[in-house]
Design a protein around this motif. Structure first.
Motif, mmCIF file in Angstrom:
data_model
loop_
_atom_site.group_PDB
_atom_site.id
_atom_site.type_symbol
_atom_site.label_atom_id
_atom_site.label_comp_id
_atom_site.label_asym_id
_atom_site.label_seq_id
_atom_site.Cartn_x
_atom_site.Cartn_y
_atom_site.Cartn_z
ATOM 1 N N PHE A 26 0.837 -1.207 0.000
ATOM 2 C CA PHE A 26 0.000 0.000 0.000
ATOM 3 C C PHE A 26 0.873 1.258 0.000
ATOM 4 O O PHE A 26 1.816 1.373 0.779
ATOM 5 C CB PHE A 26 -0.892 -0.033 1.246
ATOM 6 C CG PHE A 26 -1.762 1.182 1.422
ATOM 7 C CD1 PHE A 26 -2.446 1.747 0.353
ATOM 8 C CD2 PHE A 26 -1.920 1.753 2.683
ATOM 9 C CE1 PHE A 26 -3.249 2.874 0.535
ATOM 10 C CE2 PHE A 26 -2.721 2.868 2.868
ATOM 11 C CZ PHE A 26 -3.381 3.432 1.788
ATOM 12 N N VAL A 27 0.528 2.201 -0.872
ATOM 13 C CA VAL A 27 1.249 3.472 -0.949
ATOM 14 C C VAL A 27 0.255 4.626 -0.774
ATOM 15 O O VAL A 27 -0.453 4.985 -1.715
ATOM 16 C CB VAL A 27 1.971 3.617 -2.320
ATOM 17 C CG1 VAL A 27 2.722 4.949 -2.393
ATOM 18 C CG2 VAL A 27 2.915 2.451 -2.577
ATOM 19 N N PRO A 28 0.182 5.198 0.450
ATOM 20 C CA PRO A 28 -0.729 6.338 0.622
ATOM 21 C C PRO A 28 -0.114 7.625 0.075
ATOM 22 O O PRO A 28 1.051 7.916 0.342
ATOM 23 C CB PRO A 28 -0.905 6.444 2.144
ATOM 24 C CG PRO A 28 0.060 5.504 2.765
ATOM 25 C CD PRO A 28 0.833 4.803 1.696
ATOM 26 N N THR A 29 -0.900 8.392 -0.704
ATOM 27 C CA THR A 29 -0.394 9.648 -1.263
ATOM 28 C C THR A 29 -1.492 10.709 -1.243
ATOM 29 O O THR A 29 -2.662 10.405 -1.026
ATOM 30 C CB THR A 29 0.051 9.507 -2.744
ATOM 31 O OG1 THR A 29 -1.115 9.585 -3.588
ATOM 32 C CG2 THR A 29 0.790 8.219 -3.023
ATOM 33 N N MET A 30 -1.044 11.952 -1.524
ATOM 34 C CA MET A 30 -2.011 13.038 -1.687
ATOM 35 C C MET A 30 -2.057 13.480 -3.157
ATOM 36 O O MET A 30 -2.473 14.600 -3.468
ATOM 37 C CB MET A 30 -1.635 14.218 -0.787
ATOM 38 C CG MET A 30 -1.699 13.841 0.700
ATOM 39 S SD MET A 30 -1.930 15.220 1.787
ATOM 40 C CE MET A 30 -0.473 16.173 1.436
ATOM 41 N N GLY A 31 -1.607 12.611 -4.057
ATOM 42 C CA GLY A 31 -1.694 12.920 -5.483
ATOM 43 C C GLY A 31 -0.623 13.880 -5.948
ATOM 44 O O GLY A 31 0.380 14.077 -5.273
ATOM 45 N N ILE A 52 -1.594 -1.247 -4.212
ATOM 46 C CA ILE A 52 -2.689 -0.277 -4.194
ATOM 47 C C ILE A 52 -2.158 1.077 -3.720
ATOM 48 O O ILE A 52 -1.448 1.166 -2.720
ATOM 49 C CB ILE A 52 -3.891 -0.778 -3.338
ATOM 50 C CG1 ILE A 52 -4.944 0.328 -3.219
ATOM 51 C CG2 ILE A 52 -3.495 -1.285 -1.977
ATOM 52 C CD1 ILE A 52 -6.298 -0.174 -2.754
ATOM 53 N N VAL A 53 -2.508 2.115 -4.492
ATOM 54 C CA VAL A 53 -2.123 3.490 -4.145
ATOM 55 C C VAL A 53 -3.393 4.230 -3.760
ATOM 56 O O VAL A 53 -4.432 4.054 -4.417
ATOM 57 C CB VAL A 53 -1.468 4.177 -5.369
ATOM 58 C CG1 VAL A 53 -1.272 5.667 -5.127
ATOM 59 C CG2 VAL A 53 -0.134 3.521 -5.696
ATOM 60 N N SER A 54 -3.343 5.014 -2.694
ATOM 61 C CA SER A 54 -4.506 5.879 -2.407
ATOM 62 C C SER A 54 -4.132 7.308 -2.749
ATOM 63 O O SER A 54 -2.977 7.719 -2.591
ATOM 64 C CB SER A 54 -4.946 5.764 -0.946
ATOM 65 O OG SER A 54 -3.935 6.264 -0.097
#
Ligand code: AMP
Length: 284
Positions: A26-31, A52-54
């Motif tokens: 999982f890779v959490p991001t703010m775009g 999965i990237v958020s």
């Protein structure tokens, strides 16, 4: 790549994979994605079966409403970049889904780790980070989650949160990706003019200077020399600290393995952060 817009869609897609025992990275991001984010996706691809990237610009980690308003958003470009890099899923939640009316805020005490540097200058920031990351972990239930060393203090906060909340997620840190000039890649760099981009290079330059001064001077003297160097440039320094890599306590007289210099500075009205390990960490 499958775009997931709701928790239900996410569960429907990930549950069968999890039941098969596949590893979910999982890779959490703010775009406003760049090669720094892609380095995280690549690291996840190497170690996991599914990535999965958020993309979620989390309002609760912005202490400054103007900063939130100006934060770059480019969803179509982001989706294209993720597709090109073989990302499997992208999760694009709404704020209502992340923070439903019955949402119970997570509160933990992180002591120095959250009260120094970014925490000191951006009150409430790490409380926002802890809440969004723990919420995303609960929704996505990843095997491993990937964070950039660029946000050095964030990694320390997430690791400590993970430890205190006993979450079954392995935290992986990925090295900072830099432009050829040395400037750390950041979504905020999109707000810099060509001229600003040239000026901002002094951030990595001073960190490199610090690394060589660390061979001859104590942490306190090295820090002082770095500040004096930086004050001759056109950027405005917010803080420059040399800290212990785990406790984030300031170092003064003695070096420790993994000692890291962290810096925050304004280039015009754009706030940039960066860091560098000054003393190479000895692996156990
Ligand atoms: P952000 O979208 O800024 O919240 O960043 C999402 C993730 O990407 C965080 O774990 C950041 O530390 C990481 N990241 C941002 N910039 C870089 C970079 N230049 N190199 C490596 N990771 C980065």
């Amino acid at each position: 790549m499958v775009n997931l817009y709701s928790i239900d869609a996410l569960k429907e897609n990930l549950e069968p994979l999890r039941n098969k025992g596949l590893k979910i990275g999982f890779v959490p991001t703010m775009g406003a994605l760049h090669d720094g984010h892609i380095a995280l996706v690549k690291a996840a691809k190497e170690e996991c079966d599914v990535v999965i990237v958020s993309i979620f610009v989390n309002p609760t980690q912005f202490n400054n409403t103007e900063d939130l308003k100006l934060y770059p958003r480019q969803e179509d470009k982001d989706l294209e970049l993720l597709t090109q890099n073989d990302c499997d899923f992208v999760y694009l939640p709404t704020a209502e889904e992340i923070y439903p009316p019955d949402y119970e805020e997570v509160k933990i005490d992180l002591d120095t780790i959250e009260n120094t540097m970014e925490g000191e200058h951006r009150p409430g920031h790490f409380n926002g980070v802890v809440n969004v990351v723990s919420r995303l972990f609960k929704i996505v239930q990843p095997t491993k989650a990937y964070f950039g060393r660029k946000d050095f203090q964030q990694v320390a906060v997430v690791k400590e949160m993970n430890r205190q909340l006993k979450l079954p997620v392995e935290i992986v840190t990925v090295e900072t990706k830099r432009d050829p000039s040395g400037l750390a890649m950041s979504s905020r760099n999109l707000r810099l003019s060509e001229q600003d981009l040239d000026k901002a290079v002094v951030i990595s330059q001073v960190l490199n200077k610090g690394k060589s001064w660390a061979n001859s001077y104590s942490p306190a003297v090295t820090r002082q020399k770095m500040i004096e160097y930086f004050e001759q440039t056109s950027l405005k320094l917010e803080y420059l600290q040399i800290v212990h890599p785990d406790t984030l306590n300031d170092l003064n007289q003695y070096w420790v393995s993994g000692a890291t210099a962290c810096i925050a500075a304004y280039c015009g009205d754009v706030r940039l952060i960066d860091n560098m390990e000054l003393i190479t960490k000895e692996e156990n």
